[in-house]
Motif scaffolding. Structure first.
Motif, PDB file in Angstrom:
ATOM      1  N   MET A   1       0.846  -1.168   0.000  1.00  0.00           N
ATOM      2  CA  MET A   1       0.000   0.000   0.000  1.00  0.00           C
ATOM      3  C   MET A   1       0.898   1.240   0.000  1.00  0.00           C
ATOM      4  SD  MET A   1      -3.073  -1.272  -0.002  1.00  0.00           S
ATOM      5  CE  MET A   1      -4.075   0.127   0.269  1.00  0.00           C
ATOM      6  N   PRO A   2       0.536   2.242  -0.743  1.00  0.00           N
ATOM      7  CA  PRO A   2       1.341   3.465  -0.767  1.00  0.00           C
ATOM      8  C   PRO A   2       1.115   4.308   0.484  1.00  0.00           C
ATOM      9  CG  PRO A   2      -0.590   3.724  -2.142  1.00  0.00           C
ATOM     10  CD  PRO A   2      -0.580   2.297  -1.681  1.00  0.00           C
ATOM     11  N   SER A   3       2.099   5.124   0.825  1.00  0.00           N
ATOM     12  CA  SER A   3       1.940   6.083   1.924  1.00  0.00           C
ATOM     13  C   SER A   3       1.155   7.272   1.388  1.00  0.00           C
ATOM     14  CB  SER A   3       3.302   6.564   2.424  1.00  0.00           C
ATOM     15  OG  SER A   3       3.995   5.503   3.020  1.00  0.00           O
ATOM     16  N   ALA A  17      -7.750   3.775  -7.512  1.00  0.00           N
ATOM     17  CA  ALA A  17      -6.830   2.639  -7.407  1.00  0.00           C
ATOM     18  C   ALA A  17      -7.459   1.332  -7.895  1.00  0.00           C
ATOM     19  CB  ALA A  17      -6.380   2.458  -5.960  1.00  0.00           C
ATOM     20  N   ASP A  18      -6.632   0.504  -8.488  1.00  0.00           N
ATOM     21  CA  ASP A  18      -7.014  -0.858  -8.841  1.00  0.00           C
ATOM     22  C   ASP A  18      -6.479  -1.744  -7.719  1.00  0.00           C
ATOM     23  OD1 ASP A  18      -7.474  -3.358  -9.846  1.00  0.00           O
ATOM     24  OD2 ASP A  18      -6.092  -3.162 -11.541  1.00  0.00           O
ATOM     25  N   LEU A  19      -7.337  -2.091  -6.768  1.00  0.00           N
ATOM     26  CA  LEU A  19      -6.886  -2.818  -5.580  1.00  0.00           C
ATOM     27  C   LEU A  19      -6.524  -4.268  -5.862  1.00  0.00           C
ATOM     28  CD1 LEU A  19      -9.330  -1.375  -2.909  1.00  0.00           C
ATOM     29  CD2 LEU A  19      -6.998  -0.646  -3.445  1.00  0.00           C
ATOM     30  N   THR A  20      -6.781  -4.761  -7.068  1.00  0.00           N
ATOM     31  CA  THR A  20      -6.412  -6.135  -7.391  1.00  0.00           C
ATOM     32  C   THR A  20      -4.900  -6.321  -7.427  1.00  0.00           C
ATOM     33  OG1 THR A  20      -6.526  -5.722  -9.776  1.00  0.00           O
ATOM     34  CG2 THR A  20      -8.538  -6.522  -8.703  1.00  0.00           C
ATOM     35  N   GLN A  21      -4.146  -5.241  -7.521  1.00  0.00           N
ATOM     36  CA  GLN A  21      -2.684  -5.362  -7.555  1.00  0.00           C
ATOM     37  C   GLN A  21      -2.068  -5.446  -6.150  1.00  0.00           C
ATOM     38  OE1 GLN A  21      -0.689  -1.920  -9.205  1.00  0.00           O
ATOM     39  NE2 GLN A  21      -2.316  -0.565  -8.494  1.00  0.00           N
ATOM     40  N   TYR A  22      -2.899  -5.337  -5.106  1.00  0.00           N
ATOM     41  CA  TYR A  22      -2.408  -5.383  -3.722  1.00  0.00           C
ATOM     42  C   TYR A  22      -2.864  -6.668  -3.046  1.00  0.00           C
ATOM     43  CZ  TYR A  22      -1.588  -0.419  -4.479  1.00  0.00           C
ATOM     44  OH  TYR A  22      -1.164   0.771  -4.981  1.00  0.00           O
ATOM     45  N   ASP A  23      -1.995  -7.219  -2.198  1.00  0.00           N
ATOM     46  CA  ASP A  23      -2.350  -8.385  -1.395  1.00  0.00           C
ATOM     47  C   ASP A  23      -2.933  -7.871  -0.079  1.00  0.00           C
ATOM     48  OD1 ASP A  23      -2.604 -10.716   0.024  1.00  0.00           O
ATOM     49  OD2 ASP A  23      -0.450 -11.070   0.225  1.00  0.00           O
ATOM     50  N   LEU A  24      -4.248  -7.937   0.042  1.00  0.00           N
ATOM     51  CA  LEU A  24      -4.936  -7.426   1.232  1.00  0.00           C
ATOM     52  C   LEU A  24      -5.282  -8.541   2.215  1.00  0.00           C
ATOM     53  CD1 LEU A  24      -7.357  -4.954  -0.596  1.00  0.00           C
ATOM     54  CD2 LEU A  24      -5.066  -4.503   0.290  1.00  0.00           C
ATOM     55  N   SER A  25      -4.710  -9.722   2.027  1.00  0.00           N
ATOM     56  CA  SER A  25      -5.047 -10.875   2.858  1.00  0.00           C
ATOM     57  C   SER A  25      -4.609 -10.712   4.316  1.00  0.00           C
ATOM     58  CB  SER A  25      -4.442 -12.148   2.279  1.00  0.00           C
ATOM     59  OG  SER A  25      -3.017 -12.069   2.293  1.00  0.00           O
TER      60      SER A  25
END
Length: 54
Positions: A1-3, A17-25
């Motif tokens: 996640m960016p600051s 933002a396209d949140l699919t590019q982040y691992d939110l698990s």
């Protein structure tokens, strides 16, 4: 996640933002206490001379 250093930056990120590019698990639910309080605590600053600065 960016600051994100401002509310405006956070709002822009959420809107675009396209949140699919982040691992939110690893994220966990968080609870915020929003009930009204019976009392408030105000911690003002004290100047070197010992007088209140307000």
């Amino acid at each position: 996640m960016p600051s994100l250093h401002s509310d405006e930056a956070a709002e822009d990120f959420v809107a675009t933002a396209d949140l699919t590019q982040y691992d939110l698990s690893g994220f966990k639910p968080m609870r915020f206490e929003i009930e009204p309080k019976a009392a408030a605590l105000n911690m003002g600053s004290v100047h070197k001379t010992g007088t209140d600065i307000r």
